[in-house]
Design a protein around this motif. Structure first.
Motif, PDB file in Angstrom:
ATOM      1  N   GLY A 213      38.494  46.376  39.546  1.00  0.00           N
ATOM      2  CA  GLY A 213      38.592  46.372  41.010  1.00  0.00           C
ATOM      3  C   GLY A 213      37.947  47.553  41.705  1.00  0.00           C
ATOM      4  N   GLY A 214      38.673  48.091  42.705  1.00  0.00           N
ATOM      5  CA  GLY A 214      38.134  49.119  43.594  1.00  0.00           C
ATOM      6  C   GLY A 214      37.548  50.316  42.874  1.00  0.00           C
TER       7      GLY A 214
ATOM      8  N   ARG B 292      34.103  49.462  41.476  1.00  0.00           N
ATOM      9  CA  ARG B 292      33.178  49.371  42.624  1.00  0.00           C
ATOM     10  C   ARG B 292      32.775  50.771  43.100  1.00  0.00           C
ATOM     11  NH1 ARG B 292      36.948  47.823  46.763  1.00  0.00           N
ATOM     12  NH2 ARG B 292      37.173  50.076  46.984  1.00  0.00           N
TER      13      ARG B 292
ATOM     14  N   ASP C 246      42.486  55.662  42.609  1.00  0.00           N
ATOM     15  CA  ASP C 246      43.455  54.591  42.326  1.00  0.00           C
ATOM     16  C   ASP C 246      43.024  53.841  41.078  1.00  0.00           C
ATOM     17  OD1 ASP C 246      44.846  55.212  44.599  1.00  0.00           O
ATOM     18  OD2 ASP C 246      43.729  53.786  45.850  1.00  0.00           O
TER      19      ASP C 246
ATOM     20  N   ARG D  14      40.350  35.426  40.668  1.00  0.00           N
ATOM     21  CA  ARG D  14      41.293  35.246  41.787  1.00  0.00           C
ATOM     22  C   ARG D  14      41.101  36.303  42.869  1.00  0.00           C
ATOM     23  NH1 ARG D  14      45.411  39.109  41.657  1.00  0.00           N
ATOM     24  NH2 ARG D  14      45.146  40.378  39.817  1.00  0.00           N
ATOM     25  N   ARG D  15      40.176  37.229  42.648  1.00  0.00           N
ATOM     26  CA  ARG D  15      40.034  38.349  43.581  1.00  0.00           C
ATOM     27  C   ARG D  15      39.244  37.996  44.828  1.00  0.00           C
ATOM     28  NH1 ARG D  15      41.662  43.343  40.998  1.00  0.00           N
ATOM     29  NH2 ARG D  15      42.789  42.618  39.170  1.00  0.00           N
ATOM     30  N   ASP D  16      39.191  38.942  45.755  1.00  0.00           N
ATOM     31  CA  ASP D  16      38.649  38.602  47.070  1.00  0.00           C
ATOM     32  C   ASP D  16      37.123  38.501  47.139  1.00  0.00           C
ATOM     33  OD1 ASP D  16      38.575  41.317  46.644  1.00  0.00           O
ATOM     34  OD2 ASP D  16      39.684  41.885  48.449  1.00  0.00           O
TER      35      ASP D  16
ATOM     36  N   ASN E 111      34.486  43.355  44.118  1.00  0.00           N
ATOM     37  CA  ASN E 111      35.772  43.793  43.571  1.00  0.00           C
ATOM     38  C   ASN E 111      36.109  43.103  42.252  1.00  0.00           C
ATOM     39  OD1 ASN E 111      36.264  45.503  45.713  1.00  0.00           O
ATOM     40  ND2 ASN E 111      37.394  43.977  46.903  1.00  0.00           N
TER      41      ASN E 111
ATOM     42  N   ASP F 291      43.620  32.295  51.453  1.00  0.00           N
ATOM     43  CA  ASP F 291      44.200  33.562  51.902  1.00  0.00           C
ATOM     44  C   ASP F 291      43.375  34.145  53.053  1.00  0.00           C
ATOM     45  OD1 ASP F 291      45.216  36.006  52.347  1.00  0.00           O
ATOM     46  OD2 ASP F 291      45.027  36.743  50.292  1.00  0.00           O
TER      47      ASP F 291
ATOM     48  N   THR G 179      43.932  36.528  54.953  1.00  0.00           N
ATOM     49  CA  THR G 179      43.883  38.000  55.107  1.00  0.00           C
ATOM     50  C   THR G 179      42.540  38.514  54.585  1.00  0.00           C
ATOM     51  OG1 THR G 179      44.862  38.490  52.951  1.00  0.00           O
ATOM     52  CG2 THR G 179      46.364  38.418  54.822  1.00  0.00           C
ATOM     53  N   ARG G 180      41.903  37.721  53.750  1.00  0.00           N
ATOM     54  CA  ARG G 180      40.601  38.160  53.206  1.00  0.00           C
ATOM     55  C   ARG G 180      39.559  38.328  54.310  1.00  0.00           C
ATOM     56  NH1 ARG G 180      41.127  33.990  48.160  1.00  0.00           N
ATOM     57  NH2 ARG G 180      42.616  35.259  46.973  1.00  0.00           N
TER      58      ARG G 180
ATOM     59  N   ARG H 118      40.025  41.773  55.256  1.00  0.00           N
ATOM     60  CA  ARG H 118      39.550  42.632  54.159  1.00  0.00           C
ATOM     61  C   ARG H 118      38.017  42.672  54.137  1.00  0.00           C
ATOM     62  NH1 ARG H 118      43.201  44.122  50.440  1.00  0.00           N
ATOM     63  NH2 ARG H 118      41.621  44.251  48.802  1.00  0.00           N
TER      64      ARG H 118
ATOM     65  N   ARG I 158      36.894  45.010  56.684  1.00  0.00           N
ATOM     66  CA  ARG I 158      37.176  46.408  56.312  1.00  0.00           C
ATOM     67  C   ARG I 158      36.125  46.941  55.328  1.00  0.00           C
ATOM     68  NH1 ARG I 158      40.832  48.775  52.478  1.00  0.00           N
ATOM     69  NH2 ARG I 158      41.699  46.737  51.952  1.00  0.00           N
ATOM     70  N   PHE I 159      35.844  46.170  54.296  1.00  0.00           N
ATOM     71  CA  PHE I 159      34.861  46.646  53.309  1.00  0.00           C
ATOM     72  C   PHE I 159      33.455  46.686  53.911  1.00  0.00           C
ATOM     73  CE2 PHE I 159      38.103  45.002  50.177  1.00  0.00           C
ATOM     74  CZ  PHE I 159      38.437  46.254  49.679  1.00  0.00           C
TER      75      PHE I 159
ATOM     76  N   ARG J  53      33.336  49.751  56.077  1.00  0.00           N
ATOM     77  CA  ARG J  53      33.490  51.018  55.338  1.00  0.00           C
ATOM     78  C   ARG J  53      32.192  51.411  54.646  1.00  0.00           C
ATOM     79  NH1 ARG J  53      37.221  51.374  50.124  1.00  0.00           N
ATOM     80  NH2 ARG J  53      38.937  51.075  51.581  1.00  0.00           N
TER      81      ARG J  53
HETATM   82  P1  ATP Z   1      40.704  50.408  48.528  1.00  0.00           P
HETATM   83  O1  ATP Z   1      39.546  51.272  48.197  1.00  0.00           O
HETATM   84  O2  ATP Z   1      40.826  50.100  49.980  1.00  0.00           O
HETATM   85  O3  ATP Z   1      42.004  50.819  47.902  1.00  0.00           O
HETATM   86  P2  ATP Z   1      40.807  48.252  46.678  1.00  0.00           P
HETATM   87  O4  ATP Z   1      39.703  47.348  46.278  1.00  0.00           O
HETATM   88  O5  ATP Z   1      41.399  49.119  45.638  1.00  0.00           O
HETATM   89  O6  ATP Z   1      40.270  49.042  47.903  1.00  0.00           O
HETATM   90  P3  ATP Z   1      43.398  47.095  47.194  1.00  0.00           P
HETATM   91  O7  ATP Z   1      43.870  46.592  48.521  1.00  0.00           O
HETATM   92  O8  ATP Z   1      44.082  48.245  46.577  1.00  0.00           O
HETATM   93  O9  ATP Z   1      41.858  47.360  47.407  1.00  0.00           O
HETATM   94  O10 ATP Z   1      43.377  45.884  46.183  1.00  0.00           O
HETATM   95  C1  ATP Z   1      43.145  46.039  44.803  1.00  0.00           C
HETATM   96  C2  ATP Z   1      42.363  44.866  44.278  1.00  0.00           C
HETATM   97  O11 ATP Z   1      43.128  43.680  44.428  1.00  0.00           O
HETATM   98  C3  ATP Z   1      41.062  44.652  45.036  1.00  0.00           C
HETATM   99  O12 ATP Z   1      39.977  45.211  44.336  1.00  0.00           O
HETATM  100  C4  ATP Z   1      40.948  43.167  45.184  1.00  0.00           C
HETATM  101  O13 ATP Z   1      40.064  42.639  44.255  1.00  0.00           O
HETATM  102  C5  ATP Z   1      42.325  42.621  44.905  1.00  0.00           C
HETATM  103  N1  ATP Z   1      42.917  42.069  46.124  1.00  0.00           N
HETATM  104  C6  ATP Z   1      43.660  42.703  47.037  1.00  0.00           C
HETATM  105  N2  ATP Z   1      44.033  41.886  48.030  1.00  0.00           N
HETATM  106  C7  ATP Z   1      43.506  40.682  47.745  1.00  0.00           C
HETATM  107  C8  ATP Z   1      43.524  39.418  48.371  1.00  0.00           C
HETATM  108  N3  ATP Z   1      44.151  39.223  49.534  1.00  0.00           N
HETATM  109  N4  ATP Z   1      42.876  38.414  47.771  1.00  0.00           N
HETATM  110  C9  ATP Z   1      42.249  38.603  46.609  1.00  0.00           C
HETATM  111  N5  ATP Z   1      42.177  39.767  45.967  1.00  0.00           N
HETATM  112  C10 ATP Z   1      42.786  40.802  46.515  1.00  0.00           C
END
Ligand code: ATP
Length: 400
Positions: free
Chosen positions: A17-18, A21, A31, A104-106, A110, A150, A152-153, A156, A159-160, A163
């Motif tokens: 994930g984050g 990236r 994190d 399943r991720r957004d 990520n 979802d 909320t994506r 998101r 936001r990305f 950013r």
């Molecule tokens: P940040 O740098 O803002 O912390 P992050 O990518 O770590 O970014 P988080 O919100 O901590 O973001 O989420 C962690 C991971 O979980 C993300 O990388 C993303 O792939 C996944 N994730 C979070 N929310 C969703 C969602 N609504 N749908 C799908 N995947 C999600």
């Protein structure tokens, strides 16, 4: 170490994930998210033991947080698939492989992982073209129904995009607009919208994301009551400077930037609308109080600007109940440099001023214990603020 611990247990472990990236972008990120193919909780306990930390496990979600002795945290999850029983519902979760977990991720950026097991240490896993999109600066969903599942994506994605100064990929943007037109954001719980709004307001510069939300019709699902007019924008733009200024002077301890932004965003609404928003989003007690009390701050700012003769103790009477977020908001409401200076001097004084006399001293002076002690100590505090007393002896003299 995580790789070796997993290997010993016969599991695979990946950093996901984050952090992957941001590692590829060269952006700091602390994190650490680990996904385990196998039993995440067993792995988390073993890792905690190996590192001398402890594991806080959430059986229900099959996730854990490994807390190291210095407080550093590592999130651990079991690889899982989620599916949605109906649009905008919370997902049903099953155990699975890393590939399904990533699917399943957004967004593609990520979905990358790095294997940590010794034999494959450092290997980049990129099933969905994340690296290419990262290079091209694109925010892309993985499948067409993503925003329907979802919504909320959508927040998101914005936001990305803002950013990293990326772009939402054309087809993804079309699907996002489509989901907005179909009013899918209206199906989300307020709690989830608030969570994403806070993440946006906690960004280093949330303004471009707010602008984008307004532009593509998301804002009306977040706070339809609020019109982001040019005056509000001007004040919003000054927030980072004020927060930076407070931070430089160590005056912003525990100050939540998102609350400051909300104070500014809500300032033009009538009280009833703010009460409605506070009720709708169920902020915790502390934030609710700050938002409601924040109504008085612009008026205070006017008073401070108009009454030049306010002493430091007068200022203290007006400002002592204010939270750090209120102070930031107050500074934003002040237009005249000399008013700003005065509040700044008060804040600095407040950090240094201590009453030297205590209850024992008052007793020794023959004063009977009671509410009068509080009154004397508070008067002494004011006298210190106004520079009327400095030393212990001067305080004793004043009490006498
Ligand atoms: P940040 O740098 O803002 O912390 P992050 O990518 O770590 O970014 P988080 O919100 O901590 O973001 O989420 C962690 C991971 O979980 C993300 O990388 C993303 O792939 C996944 N994730 C979070 N929310 C969703 C969602 N609504 N749908 C799908 N995947 C999600």
């Amino acid at each position: 170490i995580a790789g070796v611990v997993a290997e010993d247990l016969g599991f695979m472990v990946y950093m996901v994930g984050g952090i992957v990236r941001d590692l590829l972008l060269g952006v700091p990120n602390y994190d650490i998210d680990l996904v385990v193919e196998g039993e995440g909780l067993v792995f988390a306990r073993a890792l905690a033991q190996r590192l001398g930390g402890r594991a806080r496990v959430h059986e229900r979600f099959q996730t854990a947080v490994v807390v190291l002795p210095d407080g550093f945290k590592i999130d651990v999850a079991t690889a899982r698939t989620e599916y949605y029983e109906f649009p905008a519902a919370l997902p049903v979760v099953h155990r699975s492989s890393i590939r399904e977990d990533l699917y399943r991720r957004d967004f593609t950026i990520n979905t990358m992982a790095i294997c940590l097991n010794p034999g494959r240490f450092g290997e980049l896993i990129d099933y969905f073209g994340g690296r290419k999109d990262l290079k091209e600066g694109l925010i892309r969903i993985l499948y067409n129904l993503s925003f329907v599942e979802d919504p909320t994506r959508i927040l998101r994605a914005i936001r990305f995009e803002q950013r990293y100064k990326f772009q939402i990929e054309a087809e993804t943007l079309r699907l996002a607009r489509d989901a907005i037109d179909r009013r899918l954001l209206g199906k989300l719980s307020h709690k989830r919208i608030l969570h994403e709004l806070i993440l946006i307001l906690e960004e280093k510069d949330p303004l471009p994301a707010l602008r984008r939300m307004d532009e593509i019709g998301v804002w009306e699902y977040v706070m339809p009551e609020v019109r982001l007019d040019s005056e509000t924008w001007i004040m919003l733009r000054r927030v980072p400077r004020v927060l930076g200024w407070l931070a430089e002077r160590w005056l912003n301890i525990g100050l939540r930037s998102w609350v400051v932004y909300l104070l500014v965003i809500l300032q033009k609404l009538p009280d009833s609308a703010v009460e409605e928003i506070v009720h709708r989003y169920r902020f915790d007690r502390d934030v609710t109080e700050i938002l409601l009390m924040g109504r008085e701050v612009p008026g205070l700012a006017v008073e401070i600007e108009e009454i030049q003769s306010l002493s430091m103790s007068d200022l203290n009477k007006k400002l002592r109940k204010l939270s750090g977020e209120h102070i930031a908001f107050l500074l934003l409401c002040l237009n005249r440099p000399e008013s700003w200076e005065r509040v700044a001097r008060y804040l600095e004084l407040k950090q240094d001023v201590r009453v030297k006399v205590n209850g024992y001293d008052l007793k020794a002076l023959g004063l009977r214990e009671g509410p009068v002690y509080q009154k004397i100590l508070s008067d002494l505090y004011d006298a210190n603020l106004d520079g009327l007393v400095k030393t212990y002896d001067e305080e004793i003299e004043l009490v006498k």
